[in-house]
Each structure stands twice: as C-alpha cells, then as structure tokens.
Design a protein around this motif. Structure first.
Motif, PDB file in Angstrom:
ATOM      1  N   VAL A 187       0.879  -1.223   0.089  1.00 53.13           N
ATOM      2  CA  VAL A 187       0.103  -0.385  -0.087  1.00 53.13           C
ATOM      3  C   VAL A 187       0.485   1.292  -0.295  1.00 53.13           C
ATOM      4  O   VAL A 187       1.793   1.794   0.622  1.00 53.13           O
ATOM      5  N   ALA A 188       0.116   2.313  -0.269  1.00 49.85           N
ATOM      6  CA  ALA A 188       0.941   3.234  -1.121  1.00 49.85           C
ATOM      7  C   ALA A 188       0.407   4.060   0.094  1.00 49.85           C
ATOM      8  O   ALA A 188       0.165   4.287   0.772  1.00 49.85           O
ATOM      9  N   LYS A 189       1.492   5.106   0.866  1.00 44.96           N
ATOM     10  CA  LYS A 189       0.990   5.962   1.831  1.00 44.96           C
ATOM     11  C   LYS A 189      -0.151   6.889   1.684  1.00 44.96           C
ATOM     12  O   LYS A 189      -0.664   7.034   0.801  1.00 44.96           O
ATOM     13  N   PRO A 190      -1.229   6.045   2.279  1.00 45.82           N
ATOM     14  CA  PRO A 190      -2.737   6.935   2.459  1.00 45.82           C
ATOM     15  C   PRO A 190      -2.512   7.877   1.968  1.00 45.82           C
ATOM     16  O   PRO A 190      -1.619   9.667   2.357  1.00 45.82           O
ATOM     17  N   ASP A 191      -3.459   8.883   1.303  1.00 43.85           N
ATOM     18  CA  ASP A 191      -3.874  10.569   0.940  1.00 43.85           C
ATOM     19  C   ASP A 191      -4.837  10.991   2.667  1.00 43.85           C
ATOM     20  O   ASP A 191      -5.217  10.373   3.367  1.00 43.85           O
ATOM     21  N   PRO A 192      -3.804  11.926   3.019  1.00 44.88           N
ATOM     22  CA  PRO A 192      -4.688  12.921   4.294  1.00 44.88           C
ATOM     23  C   PRO A 192      -6.721  12.646   4.191  1.00 44.88           C
ATOM     24  O   PRO A 192      -6.678  12.371   5.718  1.00 44.88           O
ATOM     25  N   ARG A 193      -7.337  12.442   3.032  1.00 44.99           N
ATOM     26  CA  ARG A 193      -7.992  12.225   3.405  1.00 44.99           C
ATOM     27  C   ARG A 193      -8.864  11.080   4.113  1.00 44.99           C
ATOM     28  O   ARG A 193     -10.230  11.001   3.797  1.00 44.99           O
ATOM     29  N   VAL A 199     -13.444   5.300   5.200  1.00 47.96           N
ATOM     30  CA  VAL A 199     -12.602   5.328   3.926  1.00 47.96           C
ATOM     31  C   VAL A 199     -12.180   4.140   3.098  1.00 47.96           C
ATOM     32  O   VAL A 199     -11.861   3.107   3.321  1.00 47.96           O
ATOM     33  N   LEU A 200     -13.277   4.157   1.867  1.00 47.68           N
ATOM     34  CA  LEU A 200     -12.110   3.877   0.913  1.00 47.68           C
ATOM     35  C   LEU A 200     -11.552   4.492   0.044  1.00 47.68           C
ATOM     36  O   LEU A 200     -11.852   4.980  -0.691  1.00 47.68           O
ATOM     37  N   CYS A 201     -10.518   4.081   0.608  1.00 48.70           N
ATOM     38  CA  CYS A 201      -9.140   4.694  -0.176  1.00 48.70           C
ATOM     39  C   CYS A 201      -8.231   4.326  -1.174  1.00 48.70           C
ATOM     40  O   CYS A 201      -7.651   2.756  -0.784  1.00 48.70           O
ATOM     41  N   ILE A 202      -8.692   4.523  -2.758  1.00 52.08           N
ATOM     42  CA  ILE A 202      -8.194   4.104  -3.731  1.00 52.08           C
ATOM     43  C   ILE A 202      -6.952   4.763  -4.096  1.00 52.08           C
ATOM     44  O   ILE A 202      -7.482   6.427  -4.356  1.00 52.08           O
ATOM     45  N   SER A 203      -5.631   3.857  -4.331  1.00 53.18           N
ATOM     46  CA  SER A 203      -5.239   5.005  -4.980  1.00 53.18           C
ATOM     47  C   SER A 203      -4.196   4.389  -6.400  1.00 53.18           C
ATOM     48  O   SER A 203      -4.052   2.882  -6.783  1.00 53.18           O
ATOM     49  N   ARG A 302     -21.290   0.198   4.767  1.00 52.99           N
ATOM     50  CA  ARG A 302     -22.156   1.184   4.511  1.00 52.99           C
ATOM     51  C   ARG A 302     -23.020   2.576   3.690  1.00 52.99           C
ATOM     52  O   ARG A 302     -21.692   3.086   3.267  1.00 52.99           O
ATOM     53  N   ASP A 303     -24.051   2.737   3.619  1.00 49.60           N
ATOM     54  CA  ASP A 303     -24.333   3.860   2.900  1.00 49.60           C
ATOM     55  C   ASP A 303     -24.085   5.288   3.673  1.00 49.60           C
ATOM     56  O   ASP A 303     -23.233   4.993   4.361  1.00 49.60           O
ATOM     57  N   GLY A 304     -22.785   5.545   2.307  1.00 53.00           N
ATOM     58  CA  GLY A 304     -22.854   6.699   3.548  1.00 53.00           C
ATOM     59  C   GLY A 304     -20.867   7.163   3.686  1.00 53.00           C
ATOM     60  O   GLY A 304     -20.379   7.592   4.049  1.00 53.00           O
ATOM     61  N   ASP A 305     -20.214   5.998   4.089  1.00 56.68           N
ATOM     62  CA  ASP A 305     -19.089   5.519   4.256  1.00 56.68           C
ATOM     63  C   ASP A 305     -18.186   6.770   2.546  1.00 56.68           C
ATOM     64  O   ASP A 305     -18.330   6.566   1.397  1.00 56.68           O
ATOM     65  N   LYS A 306     -17.166   7.102   3.064  1.00 56.71           N
ATOM     66  CA  LYS A 306     -16.157   7.685   2.199  1.00 56.71           C
ATOM     67  C   LYS A 306     -15.183   6.961   1.332  1.00 56.71           C
ATOM     68  O   LYS A 306     -15.161   6.151   1.503  1.00 56.71           O
ATOM     69  N   VAL A 307     -15.356   7.723   0.103  1.00 52.79           N
ATOM     70  CA  VAL A 307     -14.393   7.124  -0.976  1.00 52.79           C
ATOM     71  C   VAL A 307     -13.899   8.316  -1.706  1.00 52.79           C
ATOM     72  O   VAL A 307     -14.521   9.400  -2.072  1.00 52.79           O
ATOM     73  N   VAL A 308     -12.091   8.147  -1.808  1.00 52.58           N
ATOM     74  CA  VAL A 308     -11.232   8.901  -1.820  1.00 52.58           C
ATOM     75  C   VAL A 308     -10.953   8.151  -2.777  1.00 52.58           C
ATOM     76  O   VAL A 308      -9.923   6.681  -2.679  1.00 52.58           O
ATOM     77  N   VAL A 309     -10.872   9.113  -4.571  1.00 49.34           N
ATOM     78  CA  VAL A 309      -9.704   7.933  -5.102  1.00 49.34           C
ATOM     79  C   VAL A 309      -8.586   9.613  -6.048  1.00 49.34           C
ATOM     80  O   VAL A 309      -8.698  10.709  -6.188  1.00 49.34           O
ATOM     81  N   HIS A 310      -7.613   8.302  -5.520  1.00 47.50           N
ATOM     82  CA  HIS A 310      -6.249   9.510  -5.542  1.00 47.50           C
ATOM     83  C   HIS A 310      -4.933   9.136  -6.042  1.00 47.50           C
ATOM     84  O   HIS A 310      -5.501   7.923  -6.570  1.00 47.50           O
ATOM     85  N   TRP A 311      -4.484  10.005  -6.608  1.00 44.74           N
ATOM     86  CA  TRP A 311      -3.162   9.393  -7.088  1.00 44.74           C
ATOM     87  C   TRP A 311      -2.383   8.981  -6.574  1.00 44.74           C
ATOM     88  O   TRP A 311      -1.728   9.138  -5.253  1.00 44.74           O
TER      89      TRP A 311
END
Length: 311
Positions: A187-193, A199-203, A302-311
């Motif tokens: 895993v890459a370093k997580p985005d601050p968000r 959070v679904l943190c997508i790199s 759950r519905d309403g959970d955050k999704v972050v798509v980043h580089w």
C-alpha cells in the motif's frame, strides 16, 4: 588147420567184408556229421566225406528265378520331403507406452491457496514480482511462461503437473508471511483525506484499494480502473447505493458486490480482471479481482461511507 581150410576162411572173411561195405553204401548207416540233419557220407577215392546237410537242398534259394515267375518290383520310394526351413520367430514390436499427458492444475481464472503458493514460489526465483494474490491472471500466466521457457518446457502459461513438479523441486515451501504479507506492504502512503472516518481509499499509483477505519488499514485489495476513453473519476465521494447482484444496464455485464459512489461508477468484483489482469480495463468503475475480499468489504461498508480516489 590145413592150407585149404585157411584159404576157405580167408575167402569167407573177404566176402563178409565186401558185403558189409555194400550194406554200408546202400543204407548210409555211417556216423553223422556234427549237427542234426547231416546227409549220408560219400566215399570217393577211398576217403569218406560227409554229404551236404539234407536241408540245404530244400531251404537254399535257387540261384536263378523260375521262368514262370513274374518278377516283382518294389514300389518306387517317394522322395523324402525336404525339411522345412527353420524360422526364427521375430516378436512383433510392442507399441511403446507413452507417458501420460501432463494434467492441468491451474490456469487463467483459477484462484485459491494453491495459486497463492504458486505465486510465492515464483517470487522466490524472481519470476513473479508482485505480492501473492491467489488469482491466476495474465501476470501470473506470464510468470509461469517465463519459468517454463527457462526450463525448456512448453511455454503455455498454464501450470500443469510437469511445471508444478519442476517448480517444487527448485523452491522451498513459502512461509506464512510470503503467502500473506502484511496489509501495509503493497500500500502506498494514504492520502490525508483517508485518515479519518470510514474510507475506501483508492490509489491509482499503487493500484490498490485500502479499507480504512479511523486511519487504520483493515484490508487491502488489487484494483484496476477505466481506460483513457472511460476514465475513473478522481475526488472525494460517498457510497450512495449497494447492489449485491447488479448487472450493468449499459453493457449488460455483471457487477457483483457493487458499491456505487459517482453516477454509474462503482467499486465491484470483475471476473474479467481476475482472468486477464491489467491487460484489460473497466468502463470507469473500480474493478476488484479478489472476490472473497470484495464480498467481505461489501458486508462491512455502509451507505454514506467516504470514497477517496487519488494518485
């Protein structure tokens, strides 16, 4: 006795001897030759010789055949049959027993612990440079093909019994850490968000999805994105709809465990990704190739959970 009487006696004796000789000749009463059946003796020249045995005249074959007799000819003898030539029995050649064809153990589309072990063993000898995922896609097939080529085996990209036995002989049993490395490893370093909340943190850089809760990584999975013509949107979103058995209305393709976050774009399982790996692309969705992991994620999100798509 006077002279006259002596002469008379001599004459009588001579007559008696002569008579005896005559009787002997006519009767044959002489001593027999040795052996039964001898004929009468014959006197010739004052020497008495035994006659030939009586049976010789009757039993001895005549020197010449009778003129009335029909000569008999022995039947001609048939020539003896020539001996049959000896034959050396040449055994018919037995068909060579062909070794059984290699049996396929794993191929593109396969999944499970054995695939994970295959990847870990290939990684030990530098043919697989990724973290074992347990999914047999194009990357794994290419690694197997590379291994086969170096060992002089047919380059099929499919793991058959011959390929597997050769690999087992060259590698050791993978450790638990090799089979299932810590989640933070790829895993890459997580985005601050991604550090707060659920959070679904997508790199896009590491091509991973990290399921994070309050800054802690719960699970990590490989993902792929849309092509340049149908790119996956970047930014911060929310899960607004979950659909377990969803089917795309645009492409008529299955989208199991869909977590929609932006219009028609969703995080979902992709059998095509599991089979082809990164040689393919989505129509904008975030594809997951580990079905077990996305199924677990679907149950937690759950519905309403955050999704972050980043580089």
């Amino acid at each position: 006795m006077d002279e006259k009487q002596r002469n008379s006696r001599a004459v009588r004796r001579a007559v008696a001897l002569a008579a005896t000789a005559v009787v002997a000749v006519t009767t044959g009463c002489t001593a027999q030759a040795s052996g039964a059946g001898a004929g009468p003796a014959v006197t010739a020249g004052g020497v008495t010789k035994p006659a030939a045995p009586a049976f010789e005249a009757a039993d001895a074959p005549s020197a010449e055949p009778s003129p009335d007799a029909t000569p008999t000819k022995a039947p001609p003898k048939e020539p003896a049959a020539a001996p049959a030539p000896s034959r050396t029995e040449v055994p018919e050649p037995r068909p060579e027993t062909e070794p059984p064809a290699p049996r396929t153990l794993m191929a593109s589309g396969s999944g499970g612990d054995q695939v994970r072990e295959l990847q870990a063993r290939l990684r030990q000898i530098a043919h697989f440079n990724r973290t074992p995922t347990g999914h047999y896609g194009p990357v794994t097939a290419a690694a197997v093909s590379s291994f086969q080529d170096k060992r002089g085996l047919p380059r099929t990209g499919t793991t058959d019994t011959v390929t597997w036995d050769r690999l087992l002989g060259m590698t050791r049993e993978p450790t638990r850490a090799e089979l299932r490395p810590p989640a933070a490893d790829p895993v890459a370093k997580p985005d601050p968000r991604c550090m707060k909340g659920r959070v679904l943190c997508i790199s896009k850089t590491s091509r991973t999805l990290s399921w994070m809760v309050e800054g802690r990584v719960v699970s990590v999975m490989d993902v792929r994105f849309g092509s340049q013509y149908t790119p996956t949107r970047e930014g911060t979103f929310e899960v607004y709809w979950k659909s377990r058995h969803h089917v795309s209305t645009l492409y008529d393709s299955p989208m199991p465990y869909a977590l929609f976050f932006s219009g028609g774009q969703a995080v979902h399982y992709s059998s095509d990704f599991a089979a082809r790996g990164y040689s393919g692309a989505s129509h904008g969705c975030v594809n997951v190739r580990d079905e077990a992991k996305i199924a677990s994620l679907f149950a937690q999100v759950r519905d309403g959970d955050k999704v972050v798509v980043h580089w």
